[in-house]
Design a protein around this motif. Structure first.
Motif, PDB file in Angstrom:
ATOM      1  N   GLN A 103       0.827  -1.208   0.000  1.00 15.17           N
ATOM      2  CA  GLN A 103       0.000   0.000   0.000  1.00 15.17           C
ATOM      3  C   GLN A 103       0.863   1.261   0.000  1.00 15.17           C
ATOM      4  O   GLN A 103       0.566   2.230  -0.700  1.00 15.17           O
ATOM      5  CB  GLN A 103      -0.938   0.003   1.220  1.00 15.17           C
ATOM      6  N   ILE A 104       1.929   1.226   0.773  1.00 11.81           N
ATOM      7  CA  ILE A 104       2.834   2.383   0.845  1.00 11.81           C
ATOM      8  C   ILE A 104       3.492   2.616  -0.514  1.00 11.81           C
ATOM      9  O   ILE A 104       3.581   3.749  -0.994  1.00 11.81           O
ATOM     10  CB  ILE A 104       3.880   2.174   1.963  1.00 11.81           C
ATOM     11  N   ALA A 105       3.946   1.544  -1.156  1.00 11.97           N
ATOM     12  CA  ALA A 105       4.593   1.667  -2.468  1.00 11.97           C
ATOM     13  C   ALA A 105       3.605   2.211  -3.505  1.00 11.97           C
ATOM     14  O   ALA A 105       3.967   3.085  -4.302  1.00 11.97           O
ATOM     15  CB  ALA A 105       5.141   0.312  -2.910  1.00 11.97           C
ATOM     16  N   LYS A 106       2.367   1.734  -3.480  1.00 17.25           N
ATOM     17  CA  LYS A 106       1.365   2.226  -4.436  1.00 17.25           C
ATOM     18  C   LYS A 106       1.083   3.712  -4.232  1.00 17.25           C
ATOM     19  O   LYS A 106       0.730   4.414  -5.173  1.00 17.25           O
ATOM     20  CB  LYS A 106       0.068   1.428  -4.307  1.00 17.25           C
ATOM     21  N   ALA A 107       1.266   4.193  -3.005  1.00 14.92           N
ATOM     22  CA  ALA A 107       1.030   5.613  -2.694  1.00 14.92           C
ATOM     23  C   ALA A 107       2.266   6.469  -2.983  1.00 14.92           C
ATOM     24  O   ALA A 107       2.279   7.667  -2.703  1.00 14.92           O
ATOM     25  CB  ALA A 107       0.616   5.766  -1.230  1.00 14.92           C
ATOM     26  N   GLY A 108       3.331   5.848  -3.546  1.00 18.64           N
ATOM     27  CA  GLY A 108       4.531   6.608  -3.902  1.00 18.64           C
ATOM     28  C   GLY A 108       5.624   6.577  -2.859  1.00 18.64           C
ATOM     29  O   GLY A 108       6.637   7.260  -2.991  1.00 18.64           O
ATOM     30  N   GLY A 109       5.455   5.787  -1.823  1.00 20.29           N
ATOM     31  CA  GLY A 109       6.479   5.687  -0.778  1.00 20.29           C
ATOM     32  C   GLY A 109       7.338   4.458  -0.972  1.00 20.29           C
ATOM     33  O   GLY A 109       7.432   3.912  -2.069  1.00 20.29           O
ATOM     34  N   GLY A 110       7.977   4.047   0.093  1.00 25.67           N
ATOM     35  CA  GLY A 110       8.796   2.847   0.045  1.00 25.67           C
ATOM     36  C   GLY A 110      10.193   3.107  -0.478  1.00 25.67           C
ATOM     37  O   GLY A 110      10.616   4.239  -0.687  1.00 25.67           O
ATOM     38  N   ILE A 111      10.897   2.016  -0.709  1.00 24.99           N
ATOM     39  CA  ILE A 111      12.298   2.098  -1.096  1.00 24.99           C
ATOM     40  C   ILE A 111      12.496   2.870  -2.402  1.00 24.99           C
ATOM     41  O   ILE A 111      13.483   3.589  -2.560  1.00 24.99           O
ATOM     42  CB  ILE A 111      12.941   0.702  -1.171  1.00 24.99           C
ATOM     43  N   TRP A 112      11.563   2.758  -3.338  1.00 25.11           N
ATOM     44  CA  TRP A 112      11.745   3.457  -4.615  1.00 25.11           C
ATOM     45  C   TRP A 112      11.744   4.958  -4.445  1.00 25.11           C
ATOM     46  O   TRP A 112      12.409   5.671  -5.192  1.00 25.11           O
ATOM     47  CB  TRP A 112      10.709   2.999  -5.650  1.00 25.11           C
ATOM     48  N   SER A 113      11.011   5.472  -3.453  1.00 26.47           N
ATOM     49  CA  SER A 113      11.054   6.928  -3.230  1.00 26.47           C
ATOM     50  C   SER A 113      12.454   7.349  -2.797  1.00 26.47           C
ATOM     51  O   SER A 113      12.961   8.391  -3.220  1.00 26.47           O
ATOM     52  CB  SER A 113      10.000   7.368  -2.210  1.00 26.47           C
ATOM     53  N   THR A 114      13.110   6.517  -1.985  1.00 28.43           N
ATOM     54  CA  THR A 114      14.479   6.816  -1.559  1.00 28.43           C
ATOM     55  C   THR A 114      15.452   6.683  -2.727  1.00 28.43           C
ATOM     56  O   THR A 114      16.348   7.510  -2.890  1.00 28.43           O
ATOM     57  CB  THR A 114      14.896   5.880  -0.403  1.00 28.43           C
ATOM     58  N   VAL A 115      15.278   5.664  -3.542  1.00 27.21           N
ATOM     59  CA  VAL A 115      16.147   5.484  -4.704  1.00 27.21           C
ATOM     60  C   VAL A 115      16.031   6.695  -5.629  1.00 27.21           C
ATOM     61  O   VAL A 115      17.050   7.258  -6.065  1.00 27.21           O
ATOM     62  CB  VAL A 115      15.800   4.179  -5.459  1.00 27.21           C
ATOM     63  N   GLU A 116      14.819   7.122  -5.918  1.00 22.42           N
ATOM     64  CA  GLU A 116      14.631   8.263  -6.825  1.00 22.42           C
ATOM     65  C   GLU A 116      15.251   9.537  -6.262  1.00 22.42           C
ATOM     66  O   GLU A 116      15.903  10.290  -6.988  1.00 22.42           O
ATOM     67  CB  GLU A 116      13.137   8.466  -7.105  1.00 22.42           C
ATOM     68  N   LYS A 117      15.065   9.786  -4.974  1.00 23.35           N
ATOM     69  CA  LYS A 117      15.629  10.997  -4.364  1.00 23.35           C
ATOM     70  C   LYS A 117      17.155  10.927  -4.319  1.00 23.35           C
ATOM     71  O   LYS A 117      17.834  11.937  -4.505  1.00 23.35           O
ATOM     72  CB  LYS A 117      15.041  11.205  -2.974  1.00 23.35           C
ATOM     73  N   THR A 118      17.690   9.742  -4.076  1.00 24.20           N
ATOM     74  CA  THR A 118      19.146   9.581  -4.038  1.00 24.20           C
ATOM     75  C   THR A 118      19.739   9.789  -5.431  1.00 24.20           C
ATOM     76  O   THR A 118      20.759  10.461  -5.581  1.00 24.20           O
ATOM     77  CB  THR A 118      19.521   8.193  -3.480  1.00 24.20           C
ATOM     78  N   ARG A 119      19.102   9.241  -6.428  1.00 27.81           N
ATOM     79  CA  ARG A 119      19.587   9.424  -7.796  1.00 27.81           C
ATOM     80  C   ARG A 119      19.560  10.899  -8.192  1.00 27.81           C
ATOM     81  O   ARG A 119      20.453  11.380  -8.880  1.00 27.81           O
ATOM     82  CB  ARG A 119      18.729   8.630  -8.773  1.00 27.81           C
ATOM     83  N   ALA A 120      18.520  11.624  -7.770  1.00 24.46           N
ATOM     84  CA  ALA A 120      18.358  13.030  -8.156  1.00 24.46           C
ATOM     85  C   ALA A 120      19.303  13.962  -7.391  1.00 24.46           C
ATOM     86  O   ALA A 120      19.581  15.064  -7.844  1.00 24.46           O
ATOM     87  CB  ALA A 120      16.906  13.466  -7.928  1.00 24.46           C
ATOM     88  N   ALA A 121      19.782  13.528  -6.239  1.00 25.05           N
ATOM     89  CA  ALA A 121      20.620  14.390  -5.393  1.00 25.05           C
ATOM     90  C   ALA A 121      22.028  14.508  -5.961  1.00 25.05           C
ATOM     91  O   ALA A 121      22.575  13.550  -6.519  1.00 25.05           O
ATOM     92  CB  ALA A 121      20.685  13.828  -3.975  1.00 25.05           C
ATOM     93  N   SER A 122      22.617  15.680  -5.774  1.00 26.70           N
ATOM     94  CA  SER A 122      24.016  15.863  -6.168  1.00 26.70           C
ATOM     95  C   SER A 122      24.918  15.200  -5.133  1.00 26.70           C
ATOM     96  O   SER A 122      24.514  14.934  -3.995  1.00 26.70           O
ATOM     97  CB  SER A 122      24.349  17.354  -6.255  1.00 26.70           C
TER      98      SER A 122
END
Length: 193
Positions: A103-122
């Motif tokens: 449910q958390i992943a479907k709402a945009g949370g979870g590990i993928w949210s961290t992966v996306e933010k880490t990839r986007a960070a300098s």
């Protein structure tokens, strides 16, 4: 290197005991030396015991008076992901309310949210955030961490994380044993059972 004597700790906790993992009641048995001290030479603890014994062995050594304090070994955290962007506070709150990881992943949370933010960070932004994490570890008594990469999931992003780890090793007193993954994949693979 110079020598150092820590003397008159109200309690010096050594954790001396069996040379195997403690079990059962042993987990709460600490080796505590009242009015304890330690002698450190060339960066290694040479002797621990009552302060009077340490004073007799110390000779011409720098002394730290630890009166009124407890001296204990630093904590070692054997599994951290020290370098990442974002946070998962919303995930934590949702789990506390009973939501599933799905449910958390479907709402945009979870590990993928961290992966996306880490990839986007300098790299600079990741360093600033990771330095805050390192400072928190140190303030809370953790002196050494095994820091894993893993939130980049591409070769380029994993190497970016490892460069930040190297810089943390150079610029903070936190012991950081970086763990380079054996294989970096560009897409996540399902866990094997």
């Amino acid at each position: 290197m110079k020598s150092l004597a820590v003397l008159h700790a109200s309690q010096l906790v050594t954790l001396a005991g069996p040379t195997r993992a403690r079990i059962g009641r042993e987990l709460s048995e600490l080796a505590i030396i009242p009015d304890g001290g330690m002698l450190i030479r060339d960066g290694r603890i040479e002797f621990v015991g009552p302060s009077i014994e340490i004073e007799n062995k110390a000779g011409d050594t720098e002394v730290i008076d630890a009166r009124g304090k407890v001296v204990l070994p630093g904590f070692v955290d054997a599994h951290t992901h020290l370098v990442f962007a974002g946070n998962r506070l919303d995930d934590f709150e949702r789990r506390a309310r009973g939501d599933t990881y799905e449910q958390i992943a479907k709402a945009g949370g979870g590990i993928w949210s961290t992966v996306e933010k880490t990839r986007a960070a300098s790299e600079a932004d990741l360093f600033v955030q990771a330095k805050k994490h390192a400072d928190w570890f140190l303030r809370c008594g953790t002196t050494t961490v095994e820091s894993k990469s893993g939130y980049g999931l591409t070769l380029e992003d994993e190497v970016k994380i490892l460069r930040v780890m190297r810089r943390l090793n150079q610029e903070t007193p936190l012991g950081n044993c970086a763990n380079l993954p054996r294989r970096t994949r560009s897409t996540p693979q399902p866990a094997r059972r």
